[in-house]
Design an enzyme around this catalytic site. Structure first.
Site, PDB file in Angstrom:
ATOM      1  N   HIS A   1      24.401  23.935  44.679  1.00 18.79           N
ATOM      2  CA  HIS A   1      24.230  23.464  43.301  1.00 18.79           C
ATOM      3  C   HIS A   1      22.755  23.297  42.996  1.00 18.79           C
ATOM      4  CE1 HIS A   1      24.827  21.234  39.559  1.00 18.79           C
ATOM      5  NE2 HIS A   1      23.898  20.406  39.991  1.00 18.79           N
TER       6      HIS A   1
ATOM      7  N   ARG B   1      25.288   8.071  27.853  1.00 16.97           N
ATOM      8  CA  ARG B   1      23.940   7.894  28.387  1.00 16.97           C
ATOM      9  C   ARG B   1      22.910   8.637  27.544  1.00 16.97           C
ATOM     10  NH1 ARG B   1      24.229  10.400  33.888  1.00 16.97           N
ATOM     11  NH2 ARG B   1      21.998   9.912  33.964  1.00 16.97           N
TER      12      ARG B   1
ATOM     13  N   LYS C   1      30.961  15.794  40.501  1.00 22.21           N
ATOM     14  CA  LYS C   1      31.508  17.122  40.203  1.00 22.21           C
ATOM     15  C   LYS C   1      31.545  17.989  41.455  1.00 22.21           C
ATOM     16  CE  LYS C   1      28.647  17.854  36.678  1.00 22.21           C
ATOM     17  NZ  LYS C   1      28.071  16.561  36.269  1.00 22.21           N
TER      18      LYS C   1
ATOM     19  N   ASP D   1      32.675  11.467  34.125  1.00 21.94           N
ATOM     20  CA  ASP D   1      31.267  11.834  34.052  1.00 21.94           C
ATOM     21  C   ASP D   1      30.921  12.419  32.686  1.00 21.94           C
ATOM     22  OD1 ASP D   1      28.566  12.591  35.062  1.00 21.94           O
ATOM     23  OD2 ASP D   1      29.367  14.596  34.741  1.00 21.94           O
TER      24      ASP D   1
ATOM     25  N   SER E   1      26.483  11.439  38.807  1.00 23.75           N
ATOM     26  CA  SER E   1      26.930  12.442  37.847  1.00 23.75           C
ATOM     27  C   SER E   1      27.014  13.818  38.506  1.00 23.75           C
ATOM     28  CB  SER E   1      25.958  12.488  36.658  1.00 23.75           C
ATOM     29  OG  SER E   1      26.257  13.551  35.788  1.00 23.75           O
TER      30      SER E   1
END
Length: 441
Positions: free
Chosen positions: A82, A168, A187, A161, A183
């Protein structure tokens, strides 16, 4: 349990229990806790912080707020990568085929891009017919048979999230390490991989602008991952200039293919090899990153990674012919060189301005409904430390709209700073974070 009491507890700097955090996340996801109370709680977190136990509890509560992808039907240790986002970042297109060629399963869930360029899925749709709308059974079969598949992110992946992030974004509670890391990791954990390798960008084109902030974020995410039983590593990489030379969807796919053919930019190849080596080590297919790197280079030299990429595209409905002949990709109708106005050395690149140039050309999304033009973008010719004369092309821009091309050309020039002295250019990889902590590269 009352939300009022939990807000007060965190406001006073006290530690919340796992059960209290689960209560907050479930209540907010289910609509039982209103936005105004959740906003107050998020601000209390920003002001008073969370320790690692609280951060892990928050991450897992968000991960379990929706679908948890069970990859147990896939044989072997599953690895995923990621990126926190950057300009010219097409490493997933290179890493997946290389790692899969070594027999390591890469079962990836990806989203579409919202910003200066498309996401991995958008880029892959450069191949006509390519789809990520696979059934779970087909997804698992593809990974078991050829070790690589990508599906679109489900709407119910970590819904807490998605809801919290939107809040946010409008309440000035973005910049907290616990909230940022939970966050991202919620995922990735929900997506089911056993090994998670994170590419944490740092610099002008990244979410984290400083190396110190990037290291702190990376260390927190690695602790979260390892804390819940996922082998997790983070590579901290430079985003003070684009990675490689191509920015824009088709152009980035072509550059990724060139890299798999052994003809890609050195920084892009090195970044891809570094990230992929930790996936291979985490999956127990090599003992050290150095050993993994040699194995990965072998997949480029013998052509197996390129063949794997074509096999992957074909298996997901795409026309794989452009893998072997990139001239088959659609091309933009207009192009223009943007040239230096003064002589000297490239002393700075505002990478976020490069991203905005791509967006103006039509290569990204301003809203979720925006349609991306896959053929537009740019090729960067000059990077940090390079010498230029007046009239030296800094980049070539590709467009299908003359007005957008002119606007993008003006915006691009805002990205470059030219000075008299040659600057020191940092290595594109700053360091690695493992369970043992941060090590400078």
């Amino acid at each position: 349990m009352r939300m009022y009491d939990l807000i007060s507890k965190k406001k006073n700097g006290q530690k919340l229990s796992e059960e209290e955090i689960k209560f907050i996340i479930k209540g907010y996801t289910d609509g039982e806790i209103p936005d105004y109370q959740m906003s107050a709680f998020l601000m209390a977190v920003c002001l008073k912080g969370m320790d690692m136990d609280e951060t892990i509890a928050l991450t897992m509560a968000m991960a379990h707020s929706g679908d948890m992808l069970d990859l147990s039907a896939i044989h072997g240790i599953k690895a995923d990568k990621h990126s926190t986002g950057g300009v010219g970042d097409k490493t997933s297109l290179i890493i997946g085929p290389m790692v899969a060629s070594l027999g390591v399963p890469v079962a990836k869930m990806s989203g579409r891009g919202l910003g200066h360029t498309g996401g991995t899925i958008d880029k892959l749709e450069s191949f006509e017919g390519f789809t990520t709308e696979l059934s779970e059974e087909k997804f698992f079969d593809n990974v078991n048979q050829m070790k690589l598949a990508i599906i679109g992110q489900t709407a119910n992946l970590a819904p807490a999230d998605k809801k919290i992030y939107a809040l946010r974004d409008v309440t000035a509670t973005i910049d907290n390490i616990s909230l940022i890391s939970s966050s991202i990791m919620s995922k990735k954990i929900a997506a089911g991989a056993d090994v998670i390798v994170l590419d944490v960008k740092s610099g002008s084109g990244a979410f984290m602008k400083t190396l110190e902030g990037s290291v702190e974020l990376a260390e927190t995410m690695v602790k979260i991952g390892n804390g819940v039983g996922r082998e997790t590593y983070a590579v901290i990489s430079d985003m003070n200039q684009p990675l490689g030379s191509a920015v824009g969807n088709n152009l980035e796919v072509i550059e990724a293919i060139d890299t798999l053919k052994g003809n890609g930019p050195e920084d892009l190849l090195d970044a891809s090899l570094t990230l992929a080596s930790y996936m291979v080590v985490g999956a127990k297919h090599a003992k050290t990153p150095e050993e993994a790197r040699e194995l990965l280079l072998g997949t480029i030299k013998d052509g197996s990674a390129l063949k794997k990429f074509a096999e992957f595209v074909r298996a997901q409905g795409g026309d794989d012919r452009p893998v072997f002949d990139t001239d088959l990709f659609p091309k933009a109708s207009l192009q223009k060189d943007v040239c230096a106005k003064t002589e000297g050395y490239i002393t700075g690149i505002h990478t976020d301005e490069i991203g905005m140039t791509s967006l103006i050309l039509g290569g990204g999304r301003e809203t979720k409904e925006s349609v991306i033009d896959l053929s537009v973008g740019m090729k960067i010719h000059k990077k940090l430390g390079d010498k230029v004369e007046v009239g030296t092309p800094l980049a070539t821009l590709y467009a299908n709209d003359a007005e957008k091309l002119e606007a993008a050309s003006e915006r691009f020039l805002c990205a470059y700073t030219i000075g008299e002295e040659k600057p020191e250019v940092p290595h594109h990889i700053y360091g690695i974070v493992t369970k043992d902590g941060y090590k400078a590269y």
